[in-house]
Structure formats: C-alpha cells, structure tokens
Write an enzyme that holds these catalytic residues in place. Structure first.
Site, PDB file in Angstrom:
ATOM      1  N   ALA A  65       1.061  -0.879  -0.263  1.00  0.00           N
ATOM      2  CA  ALA A  65      -0.167  -0.198   0.119  1.00  0.00           C
ATOM      3  C   ALA A  65       0.571   1.423  -0.061  1.00  0.00           C
ATOM      4  CB  ALA A  65      -0.765   0.455   1.675  1.00  0.00           C
ATOM      5  N   GLU A  74      12.237  -9.700 -10.828  1.00  0.00           N
ATOM      6  CA  GLU A  74      13.511  -9.893 -10.371  1.00  0.00           C
ATOM      7  C   GLU A  74      14.393  -9.608  -9.179  1.00  0.00           C
ATOM      8  OE1 GLU A  74      11.738  -7.491 -11.316  1.00  0.00           O
ATOM      9  OE2 GLU A  74      12.545  -7.171 -14.287  1.00  0.00           O
TER      10      GLU A  74
HETATM   11  N1  THU Z   1       7.861  -4.798 -12.030  1.00  0.00           N
HETATM   12  C1  THU Z   1       8.517  -5.830 -11.865  1.00  0.00           C
HETATM   13  O1  THU Z   1       8.569  -6.879 -10.663  1.00  0.00           O
HETATM   14  N2  THU Z   1       9.751  -5.939 -12.617  1.00  0.00           N
HETATM   15  C2  THU Z   1       9.987  -4.685 -13.927  1.00  0.00           C
HETATM   16  O2  THU Z   1      11.030  -5.126 -14.011  1.00  0.00           O
HETATM   17  C3  THU Z   1       9.626  -4.297 -14.196  1.00  0.00           C
HETATM   18  C4  THU Z   1       8.512  -3.422 -13.440  1.00  0.00           C
HETATM   19  C5  THU Z   1       7.058  -4.515 -10.946  1.00  0.00           C
HETATM   20  C6  THU Z   1       6.543  -3.579 -10.181  1.00  0.00           C
HETATM   21  C7  THU Z   1       5.124  -3.473 -10.530  1.00  0.00           C
HETATM   22  O3  THU Z   1       4.694  -3.931  -8.999  1.00  0.00           O
HETATM   23  C8  THU Z   1       4.985  -3.654 -11.145  1.00  0.00           C
HETATM   24  O4  THU Z   1       5.759  -4.408 -11.457  1.00  0.00           O
HETATM   25  C9  THU Z   1       4.365  -2.175 -12.263  1.00  0.00           C
HETATM   26  O5  THU Z   1       5.554  -1.440 -12.600  1.00  0.00           O
END
Ligand code: THU
Length: 157
Positions: A65, A74
C-alpha cells in the site's frame, strides 16, 4: 571529440529455438507470475534464476500500500537466491509478465534500472556473463549478459 558506440545484440527466438534448460527457466518465470502480489498495478511479473548448482530460484513482484515499499520480481528472486545459496553463481535469468488479462505481454518486458544494477552485482560475483531471457507472447529475447543491459554501469569491481 571522440565518439564510441556501446552495442547490444539481442537474439529474438521462438520457444522451439531455446535449449531445454532455457525453456525450463522460461516456464518457471512464467509460472511465478501466478504468485505475484500486485493489487495496485495488476501487472504480474515473474523471474527465475538458474544457479551453477543447478537450482532454479523464482520470484514475483510483491507490492505494498506504501508503493515504494514493494519490490520487483527480479530482485525478489535475486535476493532470495543469494540468501539461500550464497556460494552459488548466477548463470541465467528469465523474466515474464502478464497484464490485467491472462495474456503475456506482446513485447518482452525488460528489467527496470534498479533491477539491472542489482543483477549486475551478482553477475560480477559470478565472474561470467549471466544470460538474460525476456519472455513475450510467442517470443523470447536473449541478451548475452546483464552488463549489456546497463551501459556505463556504476560498479566497484
Ligand atoms: N515490475 C517488476 O516486477 N519487474 C520489472 O522489471 C518492472 C516492474 C513490477 C513492479 C510493480 O509491482 C509492477 O511491476 C508495475 O510496475
């Protein structure tokens, strides 16, 4: 003034062109998207890291939140992999993502800058390139290393 280019060669592959080990890593990353906790973005990301002890560690994005407190798939995978097996070197990482529907993103999703920086540190520890597999709908981009995703990276090594 001198100029120089920093080059990145991306291989765009069909699933049938992957090695069996790569397909397994891609499948594990895809599967991890179903364990994403993303009630705010509704963007489901999964990552899977192959270690040189043949273990695969998967992670998904975990949101909060208080938005900045969440973490990408990653880094979830990378931090757990190195916590669980601190002696094991990273060999490869696969990343997959789905939007609000169940479809994979048409274009492969690439790691954010913070994740590239974190992954680079583990690549440097490994002492060898960590190949990066970016999964899209029906295709995979294969990058030769994390370093190639972060030109002029900050590194102490
Ligand atoms: N996100 C990832 O897990 N990896 C990435 O390489 C880019 C973005 C996630 C972060 C957030 O929970 C969601 O994707 C939207 O940005």
């Amino acid at each position: 003034m001198k100029k120089f280019d920093v080059n990145l060669t991306v291989e765009a592959l069909g699933f049938d062109e992957l090695t069996a080990a790569e397909r397994r890593l891609v499948d594990t990353a895809s599967d991890a998207t179903y364990r994403s906790y993303c009630p705010y973005s509704h963007f489901h990301v999964g990552a899977a890291i192959l270690l040189d002890n043949d273990e695969i560690i998967a992670g998904s994005n975990q949101e909060n939140a208080a938005y900045p407190s969440g973490i990408c798939a990653e880094r979830t995978a990378a931090f757990y992999a190195h916590s669980r097996y601190p002696e094991a070197a990273f060999r490869a990482i696969a990343i997959a993502a789905r939007g609000t529907d169940t479809h994979w993103t048409a274009a492969p999703v690439a790691p954010c800058g913070a994740c590239r920086q974190v992954l680079l540190e583990y690549e440097n520890l490994a002492g060898a390139p960590v190949s990066v597999l970016l999964v899209g709908d029906g295709k995979v981009y294969r990058l030769p290393s994390v370093r190639s995703t972060l030109p002029l990276a900050f590194t102490e090594f």
